[in-house]
Design a protein around this motif. Structure first.
Motif, PDB file in Angstrom:
ATOM      1  N   ILE A  84       0.811  -1.218   0.000  1.00 40.70           N
ATOM      2  CA  ILE A  84       0.000   0.000   0.000  1.00 40.70           C
ATOM      3  C   ILE A  84       0.851   1.279   0.000  1.00 40.70           C
ATOM      4  N   PHE A 197      -4.680   6.907  -6.128  1.00 37.81           N
ATOM      5  CA  PHE A 197      -3.450   6.711  -5.357  1.00 37.81           C
ATOM      6  C   PHE A 197      -3.216   5.251  -5.003  1.00 37.81           C
ATOM      7  N   CYS A 198      -4.203   4.380  -5.246  1.00 37.23           N
ATOM      8  CA  CYS A 198      -4.238   3.079  -4.560  1.00 37.23           C
ATOM      9  C   CYS A 198      -3.832   1.906  -5.454  1.00 37.23           C
ATOM     10  N   GLN A 235     -12.371  -4.798   1.096  1.00 47.23           N
ATOM     11  CA  GLN A 235     -11.796  -3.478   0.807  1.00 47.23           C
ATOM     12  C   GLN A 235     -12.889  -2.435   0.796  1.00 47.23           C
ATOM     13  N   THR A 285     -13.900  -2.398   5.353  1.00 46.38           N
ATOM     14  CA  THR A 285     -13.945  -0.959   5.409  1.00 46.38           C
ATOM     15  C   THR A 285     -15.139  -0.440   4.640  1.00 46.38           C
ATOM     16  N   SER A 286     -15.710   0.654   5.098  1.00 48.80           N
ATOM     17  CA  SER A 286     -16.797   1.279   4.351  1.00 48.80           C
ATOM     18  C   SER A 286     -16.220   2.337   3.431  1.00 48.80           C
ATOM     19  N   PRO A 312     -13.278   5.894   5.741  1.00 48.65           N
ATOM     20  CA  PRO A 312     -12.140   6.669   5.234  1.00 48.65           C
ATOM     21  C   PRO A 312     -12.593   7.810   4.335  1.00 48.65           C
ATOM     22  N   GLN A 314      -9.979  10.330   3.238  1.00 46.03           N
ATOM     23  CA  GLN A 314      -8.723  10.634   2.493  1.00 46.03           C
ATOM     24  C   GLN A 314      -8.395  12.116   2.409  1.00 46.03           C
ATOM     25  N   ARG A 326     -12.227   9.747  -5.724  1.00 46.23           N
ATOM     26  CA  ARG A 326     -13.174   9.340  -4.684  1.00 46.23           C
ATOM     27  C   ARG A 326     -14.489   9.948  -5.155  1.00 46.23           C
ATOM     28  N   ILE A 354      -5.033  11.033   3.996  1.00 47.81           N
ATOM     29  CA  ILE A 354      -3.731  11.114   3.332  1.00 47.81           C
ATOM     30  C   ILE A 354      -3.302  12.577   3.258  1.00 47.81           C
ATOM     31  N   PHE A 383      -1.753   9.061   7.044  1.00 46.24           N
ATOM     32  CA  PHE A 383      -0.543   8.730   6.276  1.00 46.24           C
ATOM     33  C   PHE A 383      -0.085   9.927   5.447  1.00 46.24           C
TER      34      PHE A 383
HETATM   35  N1  SAH Z   1     -10.541   0.174   0.939  1.00 49.83           N
HETATM   36  C1  SAH Z   1     -10.250   1.231   1.813  1.00 49.83           C
HETATM   37  C2  SAH Z   1      -8.792   1.534   1.939  1.00 49.83           C
HETATM   38  C3  SAH Z   1      -7.741   0.522   1.634  1.00 49.83           C
HETATM   39  S1  SAH Z   1      -6.068   1.050   1.796  1.00 49.83           S
HETATM   40  C4  SAH Z   1     -11.058   2.502   1.421  1.00 49.83           C
HETATM   41  O1  SAH Z   1     -12.162   2.407   1.013  1.00 49.83           O
HETATM   42  O2  SAH Z   1     -10.611   3.606   1.563  1.00 49.83           O
HETATM   43  C5  SAH Z   1      -6.001   1.689   3.440  1.00 49.83           C
HETATM   44  C6  SAH Z   1      -5.635   3.107   3.504  1.00 49.83           C
HETATM   45  O3  SAH Z   1      -4.303   3.320   3.090  1.00 49.83           O
HETATM   46  C7  SAH Z   1      -6.442   4.023   2.595  1.00 49.83           C
HETATM   47  O4  SAH Z   1      -7.683   4.335   3.121  1.00 49.83           O
HETATM   48  C8  SAH Z   1      -5.551   5.216   2.447  1.00 49.83           C
HETATM   49  O5  SAH Z   1      -5.793   6.170   3.449  1.00 49.83           O
HETATM   50  C9  SAH Z   1      -4.155   4.636   2.624  1.00 49.83           C
HETATM   51  N2  SAH Z   1      -3.457   4.610   1.345  1.00 49.83           N
HETATM   52  C10 SAH Z   1      -3.743   3.897   0.246  1.00 49.83           C
HETATM   53  N3  SAH Z   1      -2.871   4.163  -0.749  1.00 49.83           N
HETATM   54  C11 SAH Z   1      -2.018   5.089  -0.268  1.00 49.83           C
HETATM   55  C12 SAH Z   1      -0.900   5.782  -0.812  1.00 49.83           C
HETATM   56  N4  SAH Z   1      -0.521   5.589  -2.062  1.00 49.83           N
HETATM   57  N5  SAH Z   1      -0.241   6.653  -0.008  1.00 49.83           N
HETATM   58  C13 SAH Z   1      -0.641   6.877   1.264  1.00 49.83           C
HETATM   59  N6  SAH Z   1      -1.677   6.252   1.826  1.00 49.83           N
HETATM   60  C14 SAH Z   1      -2.372   5.362   1.076  1.00 49.83           C
END
Ligand code: SAH
Ligand code: F3S
Length: 494
Positions: A84, A197-198, A235, A285-286, A312, A314, A326, A354, A383
């Motif tokens: 992550i 970002f994910c 997730q 997670t919601s 979350p 963000q 989002r 974030i 984060f």
């Molecule tokens: N499925 C969840 C989150 C999964 S990842 C959702 O719906 O939001 C868990 C958390 O890691 C995320 O909510 C985000 O805050 C953080 N995260 C994910 N990718 C990231 C990145 N590239 N840099 C910093 N934080 C990140």
């Protein structure tokens, strides 16, 4: 924000699922007699990884492996990895070096990498980390027996194929490091959301939901083994949708009957709550964009569904939310919060945030702080942005917020959260709350530690109570995050 599909859900179907799952019990032994080989399995990252490791341990228990906590005596070392953030990957790389030191003493020991890093790096892992014998992605664990046979013959083995169907719904997980009271139950795999970002959609593939019947069966089985609390995992749990199998995105093509009997997340919550009325039920997670009011209504209706929502956000800036893909605005998020507060005033809410997403300005950051002021979260996971190769933000956006700025903004967020957590914790003072005892307190062997329905930790003198008891505790004091109290008797749930 409303339910995406008009689900003509039938009550009879729910009753049927509960009825059908009442019988039958699969016995899973922590350590199977006759198993000769030793498996050391370690997990990094999210709860889903921990839950997956339990599935892996279950598959390998049928292949002659019992788990061990002693690395040095392991025949097979598996590390379930997280991609992550860059830091998570670096932690695993360091750990591999430690395994390497042990392997030098015990050259027969095999090392496998599971999970998101396996999926992201694929064969590169075998090239980069000479110590690795085996690379297995999150959807390929059932192939482990074959892959291990190859490794036994001296070849490296890899399977990182992502699946559109695999949910491991038919595997009864071995509970690892269990306190015997709380357990994870996975309900969806993968994610279709594509937040920019994910890395998860790339490492865990398309979203699929697990058969509700197998979920309720697992819940019943856990209850019969003495477990008192489960967390439904995914997730993006709110996007759970079962219509007889198949991807969520293909639901439009489903038959009328499939549509009429589909089970959405609110339905699933209700199924679990009714199947075991004394079992505490949590979920995570919601995702705000898939969150529907019927989930809040179902939570309000059943005492045993815990009053906590991890939601979350963000960022608090509309512009950044859009850049992150989002699919909701700040105002829409507030309206969810308002609905939660209206229907369940005592519900706790937690966040992921974030700091320093590309192009984030001071004003965007202030928007995040003001959003936090509005919600006053009970707690959160915060984060700094970490660029992930392959994601849209990684490919298209420059990581242009300087590291010091990211850190300073993160610090602002963490300080504000600390203040809010304290306010939220103090709200429990002089109240009597139900605690499920999970373990001994870390600070004193004379005290128990457990959680309230709203997920706040509480400690209190042990007296005659034991792990797994539901106890009413009068809260007399607190630290910033922990309640301190005294038991006043068993709760009616006990
Ligand atoms: N499925 C969840 C989150 C999964 S990842 C959702 O719906 O939001 C868990 C958390 O890691 C995320 O909510 C985000 O805050 C953080 N995260 C994910 N990718 C990231 C990145 N590239 N840099 C910093 N934080 C990140
Ligand atoms: Fe990641 Fe967004 Fe899915 S944060 S896990 S892509 S909901």
């Amino acid at each position: 924000m409303q339910a995406q599909y008009d689900l003509r859900y039938t009550r009879q179907l729910m009753e049927k699922i509960i009825d059908e799952t009442k019988q039958g019990e699969t016995l899973v032994l922590d350590n199977k007699e006759g198993n000769q080989r030793k498996l050391f399995i370690e997990s990094y990252g999210c709860a889903m990884n921990f839950s997956d490791s339990e599935i892996v341990a279950s598959i390998l228990s049928n292949q002659g492996y019992n788990t061990t906590k002693v690395l040095e005596e392991a025949d097979l070392v598996l590390v379930n990895t997280c991609s992550i953030r860059d830091k998570a990957e670096q932690t695993v790389r360091k750990r591999l070096q430690e395994y390497n030191a042990v392997k030098r003493i015990n050259p027969k020991m095999k090392v496998g990498v599971l999970g998101c890093m396996a999926e992201r790096l694929k064969t590169k892992f075998l090239e980069e980390e000479k110590i690795v014998d085996l690379v297995v992605g999150p959807d390929a664990y059932k192939d482990l027996p074959n892959l291990l046979a190859e490794v036994d013959e001296g070849r490296d083995a890899i399977n990182v194929i992502l699946s559109k169907e695999e949910t491991y719904g038919d595997i009864s997980p071995v509970r690892l490091n269990s306190n015997g009271v709380t357990a994870f139950v996975s309900i969806t795999r993968g994610c279709d959301n594509m937040c920019t970002f994910c890395v998860v959609p790339f490492t865990r593939g398309r979203e699929r939901s697990r058969d509700p019947q197998s979920i309720v069966e697992e819940v019943n089985d856990l209850w019969s083994k003495g477990f008192k609390e489960i967390t439904l995992l995914g997730q993006n749990v709110d996007s759970y949708l079962w219509y007889g199998g198949g991807l969520k995105k293909d639901f439009d093509k489903a038959s009328d009957l499939q549509k009429a009997t589909a089970v959405n997340f609110a339905n699933l919550l209700e199924l679990c709550a009714k199947a075991q009325p004394k079992m505490r039920i949590r979920f995570s997670t919601s995702n705000p964009q898939d969150f529907t009011i019927d989930v809040i209504e179902t939570m309000a209706k059943y005492n045993n569904i815990c009053k906590h929502i991890h939601l979350p956000v963000q960022s608090g800036s509309d512009r950044i939310l859009k850049e992150m893909n989002r699919l909701h605005t700040r105002e829409e998020y507030f309206s969810i919060i308002d609905n939660i507060r209206r229907l369940i005033p005592e519900c706790s809410i937690s966040q992921d945030l974030i700091a320093g997403f590309p192009t984030e300005t001071e004003q965007d950051h202030q928007d995040t702080l003001s959003l936090m002021e509005y919600v006053k979260y009970n707690f959160g996971y915060m984060f700094t942005y970490s660029e992930r190769p392959g994601t849209l933000a990684g490919r298209k956006m420059e990581d242009d917020v300087p590291e010091e700025t990211k850190k300073r903004r993160l610090n602002d967020i963490v300080q504000l959260q600390r203040k809010h957590s304290e306010i939220r914790t103090r709200q429990h003072l002089n109240k009597t709350v139900e605690i499920l005892i999970e373990k001994e307190s870390k600070k004193s062997d004379l005290e128990w530690s457990g959680r309230t329905s709203d997920n706040t930790v509480a400690v209190f003198p042990k007296e005659h109570y034991k792990v797994g008891d539901f106890v009413n505790v009068h809260i007399t004091d607190c630290t910033s995050a922990t309640l301190i109290g005294k038991a006043v008797g068993y709760s009616e749930n006990n």
